[in-house]
Scaffold this active site. Structure first.
Site, short mmCIF file in Angstrom:
data_model
loop_
_atom_site.label_atom_id
_atom_site.label_comp_id
_atom_site.label_asym_id
_atom_site.label_seq_id
_atom_site.Cartn_x
_atom_site.Cartn_y
_atom_site.Cartn_z
N ASN A 134 -13.00 -3.25 2.34
CA ASN A 134 -13.73 -2.09 2.36
C ASN A 134 -14.70 -2.30 1.11
O ASN A 134 -14.52 -2.01 0.17
CB ASN A 134 -13.21 -0.87 2.52
CG ASN A 134 -12.15 -0.96 3.61
OD1 ASN A 134 -12.46 -1.25 4.75
ND2 ASN A 134 -10.89 -0.20 3.46
N HIS A 166 -10.33 -5.05 -4.02
CA HIS A 166 -9.28 -5.24 -3.50
C HIS A 166 -9.43 -5.88 -1.98
O HIS A 166 -10.25 -5.33 -1.30
CB HIS A 166 -8.19 -4.12 -3.60
CG HIS A 166 -8.79 -2.89 -2.88
ND1 HIS A 166 -9.83 -1.93 -3.65
CD2 HIS A 166 -8.55 -2.41 -1.67
CE1 HIS A 166 -9.91 -1.15 -2.61
NE2 HIS A 166 -9.13 -1.32 -1.56
N MET A 167 -8.35 -6.45 -1.48
CA MET A 167 -8.41 -6.91 0.04
C MET A 167 -7.00 -6.31 0.69
O MET A 167 -5.93 -6.59 -0.04
CB MET A 167 -8.42 -8.55 0.15
CG MET A 167 -8.26 -9.12 1.45
SD MET A 167 -8.19 -11.02 1.38
CE MET A 167 -10.10 -11.27 1.46
N HIS A 168 -7.33 -5.86 1.70
CA HIS A 168 -6.04 -5.33 2.59
C HIS A 168 -5.35 -6.45 3.42
O HIS A 168 -6.25 -7.18 4.13
CB HIS A 168 -6.35 -4.26 3.66
CG HIS A 168 -6.89 -2.90 3.01
ND1 HIS A 168 -6.10 -1.82 2.65
CD2 HIS A 168 -8.15 -2.74 2.21
CE1 HIS A 168 -6.81 -0.97 2.22
NE2 HIS A 168 -8.08 -1.42 2.02
N VAL A 183 -11.08 3.29 -3.48
CA VAL A 183 -10.59 2.84 -5.03
C VAL A 183 -11.60 1.81 -5.14
O VAL A 183 -11.75 0.94 -4.73
CB VAL A 183 -9.21 2.37 -5.06
CG1 VAL A 183 -8.80 1.96 -6.53
CG2 VAL A 183 -8.19 3.57 -4.44
N ASP A 207 0.94 -1.23 -0.19
CA ASP A 207 0.05 -0.01 0.11
C ASP A 207 0.96 1.38 0.00
O ASP A 207 1.86 1.31 0.68
CB ASP A 207 -0.90 0.23 1.11
CG ASP A 207 -2.03 0.74 0.95
OD1 ASP A 207 -3.10 0.67 1.08
OD2 ASP A 207 -1.91 2.07 1.04
P1 5GP Z 1 -9.58 1.42 0.14
O1 5GP Z 1 -9.94 2.47 0.97
O2 5GP Z 1 -10.48 1.54 -1.14
O3 5GP Z 1 -10.25 0.09 0.77
O4 5GP Z 1 -8.32 1.29 -0.08
C1 5GP Z 1 -7.57 1.75 -1.00
C2 5GP Z 1 -6.05 1.65 -0.68
O5 5GP Z 1 -5.17 1.83 -1.91
C3 5GP Z 1 -5.50 2.85 0.41
O6 5GP Z 1 -5.10 2.14 1.54
C4 5GP Z 1 -4.50 3.66 -0.35
O7 5GP Z 1 -3.48 3.97 0.36
C5 5GP Z 1 -4.18 2.70 -1.69
N1 5GP Z 1 -3.83 3.20 -2.82
C6 5GP Z 1 -4.42 4.12 -3.54
N2 5GP Z 1 -3.67 4.49 -4.64
C7 5GP Z 1 -2.61 3.64 -4.66
C8 5GP Z 1 -1.64 3.59 -5.59
O8 5GP Z 1 -1.65 4.22 -6.65
N3 5GP Z 1 -0.54 2.73 -5.19
C9 5GP Z 1 -0.52 1.95 -4.14
N4 5GP Z 1 0.47 1.18 -3.94
N5 5GP Z 1 -1.50 2.09 -3.30
C10 5GP Z 1 -2.76 2.89 -3.44
#
Ligand code: 5GP
Ligand code: ZN
Length: 111
Positions: A84, A97-99, A93, A29
């Protein structure tokens, strides 16, 4: 126009890739919230979890999560998986995706 995670999966935008399978790319991330903070990004675009009816991919998320957890030694002390979903789920985004978070004690309370 393709979204940022489609571009990352195709290497059109650079990222730190930790593991790749046929269907999922695991990257670091860009704004880590824990010492280990990885994103499991499917090569296929689904805006949110709710649009994904691909059971094989859904199963893959957990298999790949375990594989990458072992690879980065997050299996030793534990980790957290988060998907999320949509506005109130905190999704920013809109490409499924999965964290995977690890490396510090994570709050027992969610959110
Ligand atoms: P969400 O809130 O949608 O579950 O998580 C999106 C995640 O994507 C966030 O933790 C954010 O830091 C990460 N993220 C957004 N844009 C980029 C990017 O261009 N590159 C990387 N490596 N992570 C990203
Ligand atoms: Zn996408």
């Amino acid at each position: 126009m393709e979204c940022v995670f489609c571009k990352i999966a195709k290497k059109e935008i650079p990222s730190k890739v930790v593991l790749e399978t046929e269907r999922i790319v695991v990257i670091e991330d860009i704004s880590p919230q824990s010492p280990t903070h990885l994103l499991l990004i499917p090569r296929d675009h689904y805006p949110t979890l709710l649009e994904c009816d691909d059971r094989e991919l859904l199963a893959d998320f957990f298999t790949v999560a375990m594989e990458v957890a072992r690879k980065v030694n997050a299996d030793e002390r534990g980790f957290r998986l988060v998907v999320n979903t949509d506005e109130e789920g905190g999704q920013t985004v809109f490409h499924l995706h999965m964290h995977l978070m690890a490396g510090r004690p994570l709050s027992g309370r969610m959110g």
